[in-house]
Design a protein around this motif. Sequence first.
Motif: not given
Length: 558
Positions: A194-200, A202-208
Motif C-alpha cells: 500500500r505504501l508503494d502507491k503513495v507519492p513521496q 520517504e519524506l512522509l516517513l522521515e517526517a513521521a
Amino acid sequence: MTEDLKLIVIELNKLLGTEYNLITFDSLSAESLLQVLVDVFHAFDAIEKLDVREADPEETNGQIMEALRKVQYRPAVDIEDPGAFRRGLLRGEKKLIHPILRWMLENRERVKKAAYLARFLIPLDLPPEAMSMPELGNLWAQYQQTMNDFKEAHRAHGQSVYEGTQTRELRNDISAIEAEIENVKKRIERTQARLDKVPQQELLLEAANALRIEKERQKELLQQIDEQRQAMNRAALMQERLQKELHNARMAVQGATPQNLMESLLEETQVLEFMVQQKLPQELRQRHSEVQTLQEVIDEPNIGRAELQEMQSKIDELNREIQKLVEVRMAEYSTQNDTLGPFRQQAAMVARNKEAAAELLDQTTKELHEVQQVLQEKQRKLQDTVGEVILRGEELKQFVSTLRAKSNVYKQQRAELATLKAEASDLTQTLENLKAQDPSLSGALSQMSEEETTTGGSLGTVASVADEESGRAESPTAQRGMTELARLVDGLQRAVVAARERVTPLSQQLRPLRERVIELKDEMESKKQVGVRWVMLGAPACCGVRRSTSLHLMSIWP
C-alpha cells in the motif's frame, strides 16, 4: 464435615466406580468402611487385594498400618497413643478412617508415587544373626547397591520428564513466535504494498519519524519539568517550615536576657547536683542493700516451717523493743526544753519535699522520654505512609485552599465540557434533520465519502502508517471535502445561533407560566388531600352535610 464427606464420596465413586451418596456412605458399617479403605489402598497399589470379612483382624490391621507407612500418612496432632489409633482402625471408626480417605483422595498423585517407590525402596526386615552369614551379607550389599541405582534412575527419569515438559513448552512457544513472525511479515508486506502507491513516501516517513522522536523528547522534558516542579514544591514547603521554626525560636528567646538564662541554668544545675549528690547515691545504696539481702537469702539453706515461726517471733519481739525505745525517746523530748525541735521538723519536712520533688521529676522525665519515643515512632510511620512532606497549620490551610480553587476550576471546565457536548448533540440533530428535509444534501455527502474512499486508498494507507509514526497526510480531494464540510458546519452554527436568539425571549416568557403551573398543581394537590381527609373523617354535624354528599363531591373532585 459435610463438605469433606461430599468430597470423599465424589472422589471415591471416580476411583472405585461405586455409586455411593452421602446417606449410603455415612450409613456404612465399620466392617464395610474398613473394606472401602482397603480397596482404596489396593487402587493405589499400596496393598494386596484383601477381604476384611475373611482375613484375620490382626493381619488386616498390620497390612493397613504398613500401607499407611508406604503412602507416608501422618495422623492428626491430637492422636498421641499409637495403640489407640491401631485399635480404632481395627474397629472401623469414622473419625479415623474419613480423614485418611480425604487425605489420600486429595493427594492422589503423591500417594500413587509414594506407593510405587515404597515397593522398591523399603528395605527388607532381616534378623541381625542373618547378617553374619557371608552369602547373605554379599546379597544384602548387592541389594543396597541395586536400591541406590534405582534411586538414581528414578531421579534421572523425573529430571528427563521435567526437561521433556519444558522442551515441549519451549517448542510450543517457538511455534507461536514463528507464526506471529509470519503474520507480522505478511502485515508488513501488505503495508509496504500500500505504501508503494503513495507519492513521496520517504519524506512522509522521515517526517513521521522526526515527529515521534520530538514527541518522545517532549514527553521526557515534561516529565523532568514535573519532577522539578515537585522538588520545588517540596523545597518551598520545607523552607516555610524552617522559617516558621526559626520564627518560633526567635519568639521564644525574644524576652530572654543573660540574667534570665543564667538563673535558669543555675536552677537546672542545682537540680542536677541534688540528683547526683543525694538522690542517686541514696537509690544506689538502697539497690545495693536489696541485692545484698537477696544474696543472703539465696545463700541461706532451706528454711522449714518451725524456723519461720521462730524468726517471726523474734521479729515481733524486736518490733516491740523498738516501739518501747521510741516511746522513751519521745518522753525525754517532751520533758526537756528542746528549742531545736521546730527547726528539725522543718528540715525533715524540707527533705521530704525535696525527695518527693526529685521522685516526681524523675518520673516526669521518664514519661517525657517515653512520649518522645512514641512521637518519633508515629512521625516515622506517618512519613513512611504519607511521604517526606507533612503538612501542618498554615501549610495545610494553604493546601486546602489550593485544592478548593482547583476543584472550582475543574467544576467550571466540566460545565463547559457539558455545554460543548450538548451543542455538539444539537448540531448532530440539526444535521440529521437537514438530511431528512433535503435528500440532495445526504446524497452529496455520500458521494463525497465515496470519492474519498475510491481516490483516497493511498491516503488511508498513509494515515494508518502516519498514525503509527504520529503523522498524517491529506490529499487535495480530502482537503476540499473538509472545506465544504466546514462551510456547512459554519452555516449550521449560524442557524443555531439565530434559533437561540428567537427562542430566548420565548423561554423568558415561558418561565413565569411554568412557575404558575407548578403553583396551581401544588394547590390542587393540597385541596385534593384536604377533601380526601374530610371525606374519611366525616363531615361535621353542624354543617348539615350528609356523607353521601361528601362522597359525591369526592367522586367529581378533579
